[in-house]
Design an enzyme around this catalytic site. Structure first.
Site, PDB file in Angstrom:
ATOM      1  CB  SER A  30      10.702   9.478   3.524  1.00 52.26           C
ATOM      2  OG  SER A  30      11.930   9.837   4.090  1.00 52.26           O
ATOM      3  CE1 TYR A  64       9.023  15.379   2.913  1.00 53.55           C
ATOM      4  CE2 TYR A  64      10.690  14.545   4.427  1.00 53.55           C
ATOM      5  CZ  TYR A  64      10.033  14.475   3.219  1.00 53.55           C
ATOM      6  OH  TYR A  64      10.378  13.504   2.315  1.00 53.55           O
ATOM      7  CE  LYS A  71       7.024  12.265   1.878  1.00 58.75           C
ATOM      8  NZ  LYS A  71       6.297  12.223   0.611  1.00 58.75           N
TER       9      LYS A  71
HETATM   10  C1  WQD Z   1      22.592  14.014   4.096  1.00 59.51           C
HETATM   11  C2  WQD Z   1      23.803  14.103   4.983  1.00 59.51           C
HETATM   12  C3  WQD Z   1      23.798  15.983   6.472  1.00 59.51           C
HETATM   13  C4  WQD Z   1      24.049  19.128   3.515  1.00 59.51           C
HETATM   14  C5  WQD Z   1      16.569  14.589   4.035  1.00 59.51           C
HETATM   15  C6  WQD Z   1      15.192  14.265   4.535  1.00 59.51           C
HETATM   16  C7  WQD Z   1      14.726  12.977   3.942  1.00 59.51           C
HETATM   17  C8  WQD Z   1      14.804  13.006   2.455  1.00 59.51           C
HETATM   18  C9  WQD Z   1      16.060  13.540   1.923  1.00 59.51           C
HETATM   19  C10 WQD Z   1      13.231  14.148   0.988  1.00 59.51           C
HETATM   20  C11 WQD Z   1      23.467  14.504   6.416  1.00 59.51           C
HETATM   21  C12 WQD Z   1      24.917  16.081   5.493  1.00 59.51           C
HETATM   22  C13 WQD Z   1      23.976  17.903   4.124  1.00 59.51           C
HETATM   23  C14 WQD Z   1      25.242  19.890   3.648  1.00 59.51           C
HETATM   24  C15 WQD Z   1      26.181  18.130   4.989  1.00 59.51           C
HETATM   25  N1  WQD Z   1      13.598  13.410   1.943  1.00 59.51           N
HETATM   26  N2  WQD Z   1      25.016  17.413   4.852  1.00 59.51           N
HETATM   27  N3  WQD Z   1      26.254  19.349   4.392  1.00 59.51           N
HETATM   28  O1  WQD Z   1      18.926  14.888   5.956  1.00 59.51           O
HETATM   29  O2  WQD Z   1      19.580  12.565   5.194  1.00 59.51           O
HETATM   30  O3  WQD Z   1      17.464  13.545   4.439  1.00 59.51           O
HETATM   31  O4  WQD Z   1      16.510  14.681   2.629  1.00 59.51           O
HETATM   32  O5  WQD Z   1      13.002  14.863   0.325  1.00 59.51           O
HETATM   33  O6  WQD Z   1      13.447  12.712   4.382  1.00 59.51           O
HETATM   34  O7  WQD Z   1      15.220  14.169   5.935  1.00 59.51           O
HETATM   35  O8  WQD Z   1      19.554  14.425   3.516  1.00 59.51           O
HETATM   36  O9  WQD Z   1      21.008  15.445   1.839  1.00 59.51           O
HETATM   37  O10 WQD Z   1      20.073  16.896   3.687  1.00 59.51           O
HETATM   38  O11 WQD Z   1      21.836  15.204   4.232  1.00 59.51           O
HETATM   39  O12 WQD Z   1      27.122  17.710   5.657  1.00 59.51           O
HETATM   40  O13 WQD Z   1      25.360  21.004   3.161  1.00 59.51           O
HETATM   41  O14 WQD Z   1      24.653  15.150   4.500  1.00 59.51           O
HETATM   42  O15 WQD Z   1      24.180  16.421   7.740  1.00 59.51           O
HETATM   43  O16 WQD Z   1      24.313  13.807   7.268  1.00 59.51           O
HETATM   44  P1  WQD Z   1      18.928  13.864   4.910  1.00 59.51           P
HETATM   45  P2  WQD Z   1      20.588  15.563   3.247  1.00 59.51           P
END
Ligand code: WQD
Length: 344
Positions: free
Chosen positions: A127, A152, A156
């Site tokens: 990741s 988590y 990785k």
């Molecule tokens: C993306 C953006 C949130 C939810 C994480 C893990 C990564 C990967 C995928 C696997 C961010 C914003 C989110 C919401 C929002 N791994 N957001 N409202 O955090 O980039 O990555 O998931 O499984 O290793 O760290 O992904 O989709 O949670 O967030 O505004 O309700 O969307 O703040 O900027 P992230 P995400």
């Protein structure tokens, strides 16, 4: 029929899409999954998409004896794609030992048994989380690994090191570490996609559930980041494009094309999109108005990260192809399909 490939976590979100692409390329697939975050129906849907039923065994990668028996039963497995892992960032903070056990012991079991059973290739699901908040953007594979911000993320990093150390010790294994950015979307057939358990933590499932009325409104976390519109920036990669990178990685290992025994590739589009941009593209692509509200930052979020995918583009001959509009449309169609199936 080409070689036998073992896919751990093969009924999961990225795993199921990858199984289809492997089958489309002629590989024989054996799936193992403990079904902790997926269901056996996925095997039926894989068969509907590819026309081929993969072998499926319900098995936990923590079960060393069971895995040993599996390698004996399906002799001649040439390589493994290891997806099976716990992946919720928040849960990993609450239950670190669960994450360390599940994610690390599983890999150790597989590596030990690969040597015993003469399996010489592994593609590992890593990741972009290993880069933390990068100093330079877009981020290349040479960027320094930053201290993990969650158990988590740490699993990785540790797993990448375990693979490197094992191979450095002289064990005859070749590995490709694929560092995914933010995988989203669903299969165009609407037969495969992401099925989050409970309230989604990730952006796209929350967004599509809001658009369809399961959730009242999407909270956009933060408006004061150092980005053009103040919301976070990510590199959203289509799940089918991502799945295809795995097939290329397997081809590369089995055809002896690697330049080193462990190779690392960024799997992203090279385009950073903010959360607010993404919402606006979703609204335009689907014609659905999204109810959202900007709220405070989410603890632990990276401000901005997107890939430099040049090395994957030139060396693997792989490139993200699907437009963000089509990808978001596929996520939306999947959500509509789930309602039709009475699932969500
Ligand atoms: C993306 C953006 C949130 C939810 C994480 C893990 C990564 C990967 C995928 C696997 C961010 C914003 C989110 C919401 C929002 N791994 N957001 N409202 O955090 O980039 O990555 O998931 O499984 O290793 O760290 O992904 O989709 O949670 O967030 O505004 O309700 O969307 O703040 O900027 P992230 P995400």
């Amino acid at each position: 029929m080409k070689e036998k490939i073992l896919v751990t976590g093969g009924t999961g979100y990225i795993g199921s899409h990858t199984v289809v692409e492997l089958q489309n390329s002629g590989y024989e697939v054996i799936i193992i999954d403990n079904l902790s975050n997926s269901s056996a129906d996925v095997v039926d849907n894989i068969e509907k998409v590819s026309g081929i039923r993969p072998v499926f065994e319900k098995l936990d990668c923590l079960d060393y004896t069971g895995l040993d028996a599996l390698f004996s039963k399906y002799k001649g497995i040439k390589a493994i794609i290891h997806f099976a892992a716990s992946k919720a960032v928040g849960e990993s903070v609450e239950k670190p030992l669960l994450y360390y056990r599940n994610n690390i012991v599983s890999l150790i079991n597989l590596l030990e048994l690969m040597s015993k059973h003469g399996v010489n290739g592994i593609v590992f699901s890593s990741s972009c989380t290993v880069y933390g908040e990068p100093d330079q953007l877009p981020v290349t594979e040479q960027a320094p690994i930053k201290p993990a911000t969650s158990p988590y993320g740490n699993t990785k990093q540790i797993n990448e090191e375990i693979i490197r150390d094992t191979i450095t010790s002289g064990v005859p294994i070749d590995a490709i570490l694929l560092r995914y950015f933010n995988p989203i979307g669903a299969h165009p057939s609407t037969l495969l996609g992401e099925l989050p358990n409970g309230v989604p933590q990730n952006l796209i499932p929350y967004l599509t559930q809001t658009a369809i009325g399961i959730r009242e409104k999407l909270s956009v976390f933060g408006e004061d980041y150092n980005t053009p519109d103040g919301s976070c920036i990510r590199d959203f990669i289509n799940v089918v494009d991502l799945a295809k990178a795995h097939v290329i990685a397997i081809d590369r290992i089995l055809n002896g094309k690697q330049k080193a025994k462990v190779e690392t590739f960024n799997i992203g589009t090279g385009r950073g999109l903010s959360v607010l941009e993404l919402i606006s593209i979703f609204e335009k692509a689907t014609g659905v108005k999204l109810n959202y509200q900007i709220v405070g930052r989410r603890v632990g979020d990276i401000e901005k990260v997107w890939a430099n995918p040049d090395y994957a583009n030139s060396e693997l001959g792989w490139k993200a192809e699907t437009s963000i509009e089509d990808t978001l449309l596929s996520a939306w169609k999947w959500q509509l399909k789930l309602r039709e199936r009475g699932i969500q």
